[in-house]
Design a protein around this motif. Structure first.
Motif, PDB file in Angstrom:
ATOM      1  N   TYR A 199       8.075   1.275  -5.017  1.00  0.00           N
ATOM      2  CA  TYR A 199       6.635   1.323  -5.301  1.00  0.00           C
ATOM      3  C   TYR A 199       6.364   1.082  -6.789  1.00  0.00           C
ATOM      4  O   TYR A 199       5.420   0.394  -7.158  1.00  0.00           O
ATOM      5  CB  TYR A 199       6.068   2.664  -4.863  1.00  0.00           C
ATOM      6  N   SER A 247       0.838  -1.203   0.000  1.00  0.00           N
ATOM      7  CA  SER A 247       0.000   0.000   0.000  1.00  0.00           C
ATOM      8  C   SER A 247       0.871   1.251   0.000  1.00  0.00           C
ATOM      9  O   SER A 247       2.058   1.182   0.337  1.00  0.00           O
ATOM     10  CB  SER A 247      -0.912  -0.002   1.222  1.00  0.00           C
ATOM     11  N   LYS A 248       0.267   2.365  -0.338  1.00  0.00           N
ATOM     12  CA  LYS A 248       1.015   3.625  -0.325  1.00  0.00           C
ATOM     13  C   LYS A 248       1.506   3.947   1.083  1.00  0.00           C
ATOM     14  O   LYS A 248       2.617   4.440   1.256  1.00  0.00           O
ATOM     15  CB  LYS A 248       0.165   4.765  -0.886  1.00  0.00           C
ATOM     16  N   GLN A 249       0.690   3.661   2.100  1.00  0.00           N
ATOM     17  CA  GLN A 249       1.127   3.924   3.476  1.00  0.00           C
ATOM     18  C   GLN A 249       2.362   3.088   3.830  1.00  0.00           C
ATOM     19  O   GLN A 249       3.263   3.570   4.512  1.00  0.00           O
ATOM     20  CB  GLN A 249      -0.007   3.653   4.477  1.00  0.00           C
ATOM     21  N   ASP A 250       2.414   1.851   3.348  1.00  0.00           N
ATOM     22  CA  ASP A 250       3.584   1.006   3.591  1.00  0.00           C
ATOM     23  C   ASP A 250       4.840   1.614   2.956  1.00  0.00           C
ATOM     24  O   ASP A 250       5.930   1.527   3.523  1.00  0.00           O
ATOM     25  CB  ASP A 250       3.372  -0.409   3.030  1.00  0.00           C
TER      26      ASP A 250
END
Length: 143
Positions: A30, A1-4
């Protein structure tokens, strides 16, 4: 995920990579971009461009990361989208933090031994971790 990916950029920074390196490495991961040039092309941008009191390394790393995606390899390729993304990024970062420049953001002159000691004494690292995380977050929002 983007948060990761944002958390990953912050952990790279906490583990010793520079601000510019951390943002570039996280965005490259990413986008599944691998190169022997990453993170080395970002190293000299860390600490306000090699401790010269210039642009924040997290900003430079974000620009390098954006270039990986929107940069050009030939004269025939358009650079306008790249420039628009960079303009959006810098506007968003500046709006959030009030500056793009390392000494303004950190309150330290990293070109001097005293400034580097002040960085340690005042525990500025968490503030720079925030710049790294937010720079990564902004790039991810723009790509």
């Amino acid at each position: 995920s983007k948060q990761d990916i944002i958390t990953y950029s912050e952990s790279l920074f906490d583990n010793g990579f520079g601000c510019a390196e951390s943002v570039l490495m996280a965005v490259a991961m990413y986008k599944n971009i691998q190169s022997d040039l990453i993170p080395k092309i970002a190293t000299g941008f860390c600490a306000g461009i090699g401790r010269t009191n210039n642009i924040c390394g997290a900003v430079s790393g974000a620009i390098l990361a954006t270039n990986l995606i929107y940069g050009r390899n030939t004269l025939e390729e358009d650079k306008e989208e790249n420039y628009r993304k960079i303009q959006e990024f810098t506007e968003m970062f500046q709006t959030q933090f009030g500056s793009l420049h390392c000494p303004v953001l950190t309150g330290c002159d990293l070109s001097t031994e005293e400034g580097r000691q002040q960085f340690e004494d005042m525990n500025i690292h968490p503030k720079c971790r925030e710049f790294v995380g937010e720079a990564t977050k902004i790039v991810l929002s723009l790509i």
